[in-house]
Design a protein around this motif. Structure first.
Motif, PDB file in Angstrom:
ATOM      1  N   LYS A  40       0.822  -1.211   0.000  1.00 60.96           N
ATOM      2  CA  LYS A  40       0.000   0.000   0.000  1.00 60.96           C
ATOM      3  C   LYS A  40       0.859   1.265   0.000  1.00 60.96           C
ATOM      4  O   LYS A  40       0.541   2.234  -0.698  1.00 60.96           O
ATOM      5  CB  LYS A  40      -0.947  -0.012   1.210  1.00 60.96           C
ATOM      6  CG  LYS A  40      -2.073  -1.010   1.055  1.00 60.96           C
ATOM      7  CD  LYS A  40      -2.869  -1.200   2.327  1.00 60.96           C
ATOM      8  CE  LYS A  40      -3.628   0.008   2.733  1.00 60.96           C
ATOM      9  NZ  LYS A  40      -4.525  -0.221   3.868  1.00 60.96           N
ATOM     10  N   GLU A  41       1.939   1.259   0.779  1.00 64.45           N
ATOM     11  CA  GLU A  41       2.817   2.430   0.807  1.00 64.45           C
ATOM     12  C   GLU A  41       3.408   2.715  -0.562  1.00 64.45           C
ATOM     13  O   GLU A  41       3.521   3.868  -0.974  1.00 64.45           O
ATOM     14  CB  GLU A  41       3.929   2.226   1.843  1.00 64.45           C
ATOM     15  CG  GLU A  41       3.432   2.326   3.271  1.00 64.45           C
ATOM     16  CD  GLU A  41       4.484   1.951   4.299  1.00 64.45           C
ATOM     17  OE1 GLU A  41       5.612   1.557   3.910  1.00 64.45           O
ATOM     18  OE2 GLU A  41       4.178   2.032   5.501  1.00 64.45           O
ATOM     19  N   LYS A  44       0.614   4.089  -2.894  1.00 66.61           N
ATOM     20  CA  LYS A  44       0.160   5.430  -2.524  1.00 66.61           C
ATOM     21  C   LYS A  44       0.997   6.519  -3.189  1.00 66.61           C
ATOM     22  O   LYS A  44       0.541   7.641  -3.330  1.00 66.61           O
ATOM     23  CB  LYS A  44       0.219   5.614  -1.000  1.00 66.61           C
ATOM     24  CG  LYS A  44      -0.929   4.988  -0.266  1.00 66.61           C
ATOM     25  CD  LYS A  44      -0.809   5.257   1.225  1.00 66.61           C
ATOM     26  CE  LYS A  44      -1.887   4.536   1.994  1.00 66.61           C
ATOM     27  NZ  LYS A  44      -1.752   4.739   3.445  1.00 66.61           N
ATOM     28  N   GLU A  45       2.205   6.178  -3.604  1.00 63.50           N
ATOM     29  CA  GLU A  45       3.072   7.160  -4.256  1.00 63.50           C
ATOM     30  C   GLU A  45       2.478   7.645  -5.579  1.00 63.50           C
ATOM     31  O   GLU A  45       2.775   8.750  -6.020  1.00 63.50           O
ATOM     32  CB  GLU A  45       4.457   6.548  -4.508  1.00 63.50           C
ATOM     33  CG  GLU A  45       5.214   6.237  -3.241  1.00 63.50           C
ATOM     34  CD  GLU A  45       6.518   5.499  -3.495  1.00 63.50           C
ATOM     35  OE1 GLU A  45       6.906   5.319  -4.669  1.00 63.50           O
ATOM     36  OE2 GLU A  45       7.162   5.096  -2.505  1.00 63.50           O
ATOM     37  N   ASP A  46       1.640   6.819  -6.215  1.00 61.82           N
ATOM     38  CA  ASP A  46       1.070   7.163  -7.523  1.00 61.82           C
ATOM     39  C   ASP A  46      -0.408   7.518  -7.487  1.00 61.82           C
ATOM     40  O   ASP A  46      -0.966   7.893  -8.514  1.00 61.82           O
ATOM     41  CB  ASP A  46       1.270   6.007  -8.505  1.00 61.82           C
ATOM     42  CG  ASP A  46       2.729   5.818  -8.865  1.00 61.82           C
ATOM     43  OD1 ASP A  46       3.484   6.805  -8.821  1.00 61.82           O
ATOM     44  OD2 ASP A  46       3.117   4.680  -9.180  1.00 61.82           O
ATOM     45  N   GLY A  47      -1.060   7.387  -6.364  1.00 59.34           N
ATOM     46  CA  GLY A  47      -2.481   7.732  -6.301  1.00 59.34           C
ATOM     47  C   GLY A  47      -3.147   7.194  -5.047  1.00 59.34           C
ATOM     48  O   GLY A  47      -2.590   6.359  -4.337  1.00 59.34           O
ATOM     49  N   LYS A  48      -4.352   7.686  -4.804  1.00 59.90           N
ATOM     50  CA  LYS A  48      -5.119   7.295  -3.623  1.00 59.90           C
ATOM     51  C   LYS A  48      -5.579   5.843  -3.760  1.00 59.90           C
ATOM     52  O   LYS A  48      -6.059   5.423  -4.809  1.00 59.90           O
ATOM     53  CB  LYS A  48      -6.329   8.209  -3.469  1.00 59.90           C
ATOM     54  CG  LYS A  48      -7.159   7.906  -2.268  1.00 59.90           C
ATOM     55  CD  LYS A  48      -8.365   8.823  -2.173  1.00 59.90           C
ATOM     56  CE  LYS A  48      -9.225   8.391  -1.011  1.00 59.90           C
ATOM     57  NZ  LYS A  48     -10.508   9.077  -1.002  1.00 59.90           N
ATOM     58  N   ILE A  49      -5.465   5.101  -2.668  1.00 54.58           N
ATOM     59  CA  ILE A  49      -5.884   3.702  -2.649  1.00 54.58           C
ATOM     60  C   ILE A  49      -7.359   3.621  -2.298  1.00 54.58           C
ATOM     61  O   ILE A  49      -7.815   4.227  -1.319  1.00 54.58           O
ATOM     62  CB  ILE A  49      -5.032   2.906  -1.652  1.00 54.58           C
ATOM     63  CG1 ILE A  49      -3.604   2.884  -2.144  1.00 54.58           C
ATOM     64  CG2 ILE A  49      -5.587   1.508  -1.466  1.00 54.58           C
ATOM     65  CD1 ILE A  49      -2.647   2.128  -1.304  1.00 54.58           C
ATOM     66  N   ASP A  50      -8.107   2.863  -3.111  1.00 61.08           N
ATOM     67  CA  ASP A  50      -9.529   2.670  -2.854  1.00 61.08           C
ATOM     68  C   ASP A  50      -9.794   1.432  -2.004  1.00 61.08           C
ATOM     69  O   ASP A  50     -10.728   1.403  -1.218  1.00 61.08           O
ATOM     70  CB  ASP A  50     -10.301   2.537  -4.166  1.00 61.08           C
ATOM     71  CG  ASP A  50     -10.475   3.863  -4.873  1.00 61.08           C
ATOM     72  OD1 ASP A  50     -10.223   4.908  -4.262  1.00 61.08           O
ATOM     73  OD2 ASP A  50     -10.877   3.859  -6.049  1.00 61.08           O
ATOM     74  N   ARG A  77      -6.702   1.448  -6.922  1.00 64.30           N
ATOM     75  CA  ARG A  77      -6.418   2.865  -6.704  1.00 64.30           C
ATOM     76  C   ARG A  77      -6.970   3.668  -7.861  1.00 64.30           C
ATOM     77  O   ARG A  77      -7.341   3.132  -8.899  1.00 64.30           O
ATOM     78  CB  ARG A  77      -4.914   3.102  -6.572  1.00 64.30           C
ATOM     79  CG  ARG A  77      -4.186   2.852  -7.863  1.00 64.30           C
ATOM     80  CD  ARG A  77      -2.738   3.146  -7.766  1.00 64.30           C
ATOM     81  NE  ARG A  77      -2.109   2.896  -9.060  1.00 64.30           N
ATOM     82  CZ  ARG A  77      -0.840   2.888  -9.275  1.00 64.30           C
ATOM     83  NH1 ARG A  77      -0.021   3.104  -8.289  1.00 64.30           N
ATOM     84  NH2 ARG A  77      -0.353   2.658 -10.461  1.00 64.30           N
ATOM     85  N   ARG A  78      -7.000   4.969  -7.674  1.00 66.84           N
ATOM     86  CA  ARG A  78      -7.443   5.878  -8.730  1.00 66.84           C
ATOM     87  C   ARG A  78      -6.256   6.721  -9.196  1.00 66.84           C
ATOM     88  O   ARG A  78      -5.551   7.309  -8.389  1.00 66.84           O
ATOM     89  CB  ARG A  78      -8.543   6.784  -8.236  1.00 66.84           C
ATOM     90  CG  ARG A  78      -9.788   6.004  -7.876  1.00 66.84           C
ATOM     91  CD  ARG A  78     -11.034   6.808  -8.119  1.00 66.84           C
ATOM     92  NE  ARG A  78     -12.191   5.990  -7.821  1.00 66.84           N
ATOM     93  CZ  ARG A  78     -12.892   5.324  -8.730  1.00 66.84           C
ATOM     94  NH1 ARG A  78     -12.553   5.410  -9.990  1.00 66.84           N
ATOM     95  NH2 ARG A  78     -13.925   4.599  -8.391  1.00 66.84           N
TER      96      ARG A  78
END
Length: 103
Positions: A40-41, A44-50, A77-78
């Motif tokens: 997840k970390e 998260k660098e490339d976008g919000k996790i859904d 993610r988005r």
């Protein structure tokens, strides 16, 4: 049985137990929760996790002549408003991500 024999036996048993305990600790598996947190970390660098998930039960994984136990998981993610979904495979012993592929 005399006390000397008993003491030697107890000492050998204690040392053997300590050695086996140390060996057992060296063969621990990675925590599925820690593996998922690591994935997840990175995402998260490339976008919000859904959403995300990970299987708590290790599965057998074989690719070519390589065979090991793995955790399988997924993440969504988005990016620029578009939903992206991925699955990943992580080694049970080290927690190393072996593969990530889009769905």
């Amino acid at each position: 049985m005399n006390w000397k024999s008993f003491a030697v036996g107890a000492a050998v048993g204690a040392v053997g137990g300590i050695v086996l305990s140390g060996a057992a600790k060296d063969h621990k598996t990675a925590s599925p929760e820690k593996v998922l947190k690591s994935v997840k970390e990175r995402f998260k660098e490339d976008g919000k996790i859904d959403g995300s998930w990970i299987s708590m039960k290790p599965e057998s994984f074989k690719q070519h002549t390589f065979e090991t136990q793995v955790f399988k998981g997924g993440i969504s993610r988005r990016v620029d408003g578009e939903l992206e979904q991925f699955e990943f495979i992580a080694d049970v012993n080290s927690g190393t991500i072996l593969d990530v592929y889009p769905l």
